[in-house]
Design a protein around this motif. Sequence first.
Motif, PDB file in Angstrom:
ATOM      1  N   ASN A 130       0.440  -1.195  -0.230  1.00  0.00           N
ATOM      2  CA  ASN A 130      -0.504  -0.157  -0.197  1.00  0.00           C
ATOM      3  C   ASN A 130       0.744   1.068  -0.219  1.00  0.00           C
ATOM      4  O   ASN A 130       0.422   1.941  -0.265  1.00  0.00           O
ATOM      5  CB  ASN A 130      -0.648  -0.105   1.617  1.00  0.00           C
ATOM      6  CG  ASN A 130      -2.216  -0.716   1.237  1.00  0.00           C
ATOM      7  OD1 ASN A 130      -2.227  -1.789  -0.664  1.00  0.00           O
ATOM      8  ND2 ASN A 130      -2.613  -1.433   1.894  1.00  0.00           N
ATOM      9  N   GLU A 131       2.285   1.556   0.689  1.00  0.00           N
ATOM     10  CA  GLU A 131       2.858   2.328   0.848  1.00  0.00           C
ATOM     11  C   GLU A 131       3.244   2.444  -0.827  1.00  0.00           C
ATOM     12  O   GLU A 131       3.818   3.711  -1.757  1.00  0.00           O
ATOM     13  CB  GLU A 131       3.923   2.093   1.808  1.00  0.00           C
ATOM     14  CG  GLU A 131       3.764   2.083   3.201  1.00  0.00           C
ATOM     15  CD  GLU A 131       4.861   1.589   4.417  1.00  0.00           C
ATOM     16  OE1 GLU A 131       5.995   2.141   3.711  1.00  0.00           O
ATOM     17  OE2 GLU A 131       3.920   2.409   5.433  1.00  0.00           O
ATOM     18  N   LEU A 132       3.536   1.809  -1.159  1.00  0.00           N
ATOM     19  CA  LEU A 132       4.543   1.878  -2.405  1.00  0.00           C
ATOM     20  C   LEU A 132       3.661   1.758  -3.689  1.00  0.00           C
ATOM     21  O   LEU A 132       3.708   2.892  -4.923  1.00  0.00           O
ATOM     22  CB  LEU A 132       4.852   0.228  -2.955  1.00  0.00           C
ATOM     23  CG  LEU A 132       6.054   0.088  -2.334  1.00  0.00           C
ATOM     24  CD1 LEU A 132       6.817  -1.620  -2.804  1.00  0.00           C
ATOM     25  CD2 LEU A 132       7.220   0.630  -2.847  1.00  0.00           C
ATOM     26  N   ARG A 133       1.844   1.310  -3.288  1.00  0.00           N
ATOM     27  CA  ARG A 133       1.193   2.013  -4.174  1.00  0.00           C
ATOM     28  C   ARG A 133       1.074   3.316  -4.398  1.00  0.00           C
ATOM     29  O   ARG A 133       0.201   4.326  -4.749  1.00  0.00           O
ATOM     30  CB  ARG A 133      -0.190   1.505  -4.247  1.00  0.00           C
ATOM     31  CG  ARG A 133      -0.091   0.028  -4.587  1.00  0.00           C
ATOM     32  CD  ARG A 133      -1.471  -0.584  -4.012  1.00  0.00           C
ATOM     33  NE  ARG A 133      -1.758  -2.114  -4.708  1.00  0.00           N
ATOM     34  CZ  ARG A 133      -2.378  -3.030  -4.252  1.00  0.00           C
ATOM     35  NH1 ARG A 133      -3.265  -2.340  -3.233  1.00  0.00           N
ATOM     36  NH2 ARG A 133      -2.351  -4.282  -4.873  1.00  0.00           N
ATOM     37  N   ARG A 134       1.007   4.648  -2.563  1.00  0.00           N
ATOM     38  CA  ARG A 134       0.391   5.784  -2.501  1.00  0.00           C
ATOM     39  C   ARG A 134       1.760   6.293  -3.326  1.00  0.00           C
ATOM     40  O   ARG A 134       1.623   7.465  -3.960  1.00  0.00           O
ATOM     41  CB  ARG A 134       0.468   5.833  -0.974  1.00  0.00           C
ATOM     42  CG  ARG A 134      -0.403   5.732  -0.672  1.00  0.00           C
ATOM     43  CD  ARG A 134      -0.759   6.256   0.797  1.00  0.00           C
ATOM     44  NE  ARG A 134      -0.316   5.530   1.992  1.00  0.00           N
ATOM     45  CZ  ARG A 134      -0.444   3.822   2.343  1.00  0.00           C
ATOM     46  NH1 ARG A 134      -1.700   3.537   2.068  1.00  0.00           N
ATOM     47  NH2 ARG A 134       0.149   3.359   3.923  1.00  0.00           N
ATOM     48  N   GLU A 135       3.210   5.420  -3.470  1.00  0.00           N
ATOM     49  CA  GLU A 135       4.475   6.612  -3.443  1.00  0.00           C
ATOM     50  C   GLU A 135       4.541   6.456  -5.451  1.00  0.00           C
ATOM     51  O   GLU A 135       5.073   7.724  -6.002  1.00  0.00           O
ATOM     52  CB  GLU A 135       5.462   5.592  -3.385  1.00  0.00           C
ATOM     53  CG  GLU A 135       6.812   6.305  -3.895  1.00  0.00           C
ATOM     54  CD  GLU A 135       7.945   5.327  -3.418  1.00  0.00           C
ATOM     55  OE1 GLU A 135       9.005   5.770  -3.693  1.00  0.00           O
ATOM     56  OE2 GLU A 135       7.957   4.743  -2.010  1.00  0.00           O
ATOM     57  N   THR A 141       5.434  17.128 -16.890  1.00  0.00           N
ATOM     58  CA  THR A 141       5.096  17.066 -17.985  1.00  0.00           C
ATOM     59  C   THR A 141       4.171  18.909 -18.387  1.00  0.00           C
ATOM     60  O   THR A 141       4.567  18.904 -19.415  1.00  0.00           O
ATOM     61  CB  THR A 141       4.067  15.940 -18.154  1.00  0.00           C
ATOM     62  OG1 THR A 141       4.801  14.867 -18.198  1.00  0.00           O
ATOM     63  CG2 THR A 141       3.970  15.713 -19.981  1.00  0.00           C
ATOM     64  N   SER A 142       2.766  18.733 -17.773  1.00  0.00           N
ATOM     65  CA  SER A 142       2.571  19.752 -17.962  1.00  0.00           C
ATOM     66  C   SER A 142       3.207  21.000 -18.072  1.00  0.00           C
ATOM     67  O   SER A 142       3.291  22.093 -18.837  1.00  0.00           O
ATOM     68  CB  SER A 142       0.372  19.706 -17.152  1.00  0.00           C
ATOM     69  OG  SER A 142       1.113  20.283 -15.830  1.00  0.00           O
ATOM     70  N   THR A 143       3.865  21.289 -16.924  1.00  0.00           N
ATOM     71  CA  THR A 143       4.547  22.597 -16.766  1.00  0.00           C
ATOM     72  C   THR A 143       5.702  22.512 -17.714  1.00  0.00           C
ATOM     73  O   THR A 143       5.133  23.142 -18.807  1.00  0.00           O
ATOM     74  CB  THR A 143       5.174  21.896 -15.343  1.00  0.00           C
ATOM     75  OG1 THR A 143       4.741  22.033 -14.271  1.00  0.00           O
ATOM     76  CG2 THR A 143       6.003  23.784 -15.019  1.00  0.00           C
ATOM     77  N   LEU A 144       5.524  20.870 -18.545  1.00  0.00           N
ATOM     78  CA  LEU A 144       7.516  21.904 -19.005  1.00  0.00           C
ATOM     79  C   LEU A 144       6.193  21.735 -20.997  1.00  0.00           C
ATOM     80  O   LEU A 144       7.173  22.751 -21.721  1.00  0.00           O
ATOM     81  CB  LEU A 144       7.997  19.775 -19.576  1.00  0.00           C
ATOM     82  CG  LEU A 144       9.167  20.088 -19.004  1.00  0.00           C
ATOM     83  CD1 LEU A 144       9.522  18.459 -19.348  1.00  0.00           C
ATOM     84  CD2 LEU A 144      10.234  20.914 -18.830  1.00  0.00           C
ATOM     85  N   SER A 145       5.306  21.528 -21.309  1.00  0.00           N
ATOM     86  CA  SER A 145       4.591  21.745 -22.278  1.00  0.00           C
ATOM     87  C   SER A 145       4.414  23.230 -22.502  1.00  0.00           C
ATOM     88  O   SER A 145       3.589  23.746 -23.204  1.00  0.00           O
ATOM     89  CB  SER A 145       3.298  21.300 -22.694  1.00  0.00           C
ATOM     90  OG  SER A 145       2.909  20.920 -21.009  1.00  0.00           O
ATOM     91  N   ARG A 146       3.371  23.620 -21.039  1.00  0.00           N
ATOM     92  CA  ARG A 146       2.847  25.143 -20.726  1.00  0.00           C
ATOM     93  C   ARG A 146       4.248  26.355 -21.102  1.00  0.00           C
ATOM     94  O   ARG A 146       4.026  27.119 -21.359  1.00  0.00           O
ATOM     95  CB  ARG A 146       2.223  25.401 -19.535  1.00  0.00           C
ATOM     96  CG  ARG A 146       1.297  25.103 -19.696  1.00  0.00           C
ATOM     97  CD  ARG A 146       0.693  25.565 -18.581  1.00  0.00           C
ATOM     98  NE  ARG A 146       0.578  24.787 -17.180  1.00  0.00           N
ATOM     99  CZ  ARG A 146       0.875  24.857 -16.073  1.00  0.00           C
ATOM    100  NH1 ARG A 146       1.313  25.949 -15.703  1.00  0.00           N
ATOM    101  NH2 ARG A 146       0.854  23.784 -15.155  1.00  0.00           N
ATOM    102  N   ALA A 183       1.285  11.679  -9.964  1.00  0.00           N
ATOM    103  CA  ALA A 183       1.498  12.685 -10.246  1.00  0.00           C
ATOM    104  C   ALA A 183       2.305  13.715 -10.299  1.00  0.00           C
ATOM    105  O   ALA A 183       1.595  14.523 -10.767  1.00  0.00           O
ATOM    106  CB  ALA A 183       0.456  12.202  -8.762  1.00  0.00           C
ATOM    107  N   ALA A 184       3.592  13.829 -10.190  1.00  0.00           N
ATOM    108  CA  ALA A 184       4.330  14.293  -9.855  1.00  0.00           C
ATOM    109  C   ALA A 184       4.618  14.861 -11.291  1.00  0.00           C
ATOM    110  O   ALA A 184       5.392  15.893 -11.969  1.00  0.00           O
ATOM    111  CB  ALA A 184       5.078  14.093  -8.886  1.00  0.00           C
TER     112      ALA A 184
END
Length: 147
Positions: free
Chosen positions: A61-66, A78-83, A72-73
Amino acid sequence: MEDLGAGDMEEDIQWEYNRQREYLEKTVDNLKRKLSKDMDLHRTDNMRIMQENVALIKEINELRREIKALKAASAKDTSTLSRDGRNGSPRADMTAREREVEMQRDLIQRLRNELLHCNQRIKELEEHVNKRPVSRERLPPMEGMEP
């Protein structure tokens, strides 16, 4: 005389019956003790296995959260780079796997260089050892010792 023989025979039969009964009762008691002991061992093994499973589930479960946080990061990056308009550079377009492969290749190259350095050091040390003169003279035997 037949009555005496029949009475003795009846006593022998009763004695043998009692002996076998005692033997069987002892055997049943021993089997009950063994069963109880085996049940206790089985119970402790099951408890240990369940505790290990709980620990592993927590780790999963910890690995899944990680993983979720990393995804998400990564999506945010990726969205920051494309902007920012910097997504044209080769490193910005790499996926996480490609970065991992590149890091592993770098590690392999560093390890190869270290191995090469170690092999060179081994050769130097072997040459140093081989330069030592070898004694060709035979030493006299020690007193009190026979060859």
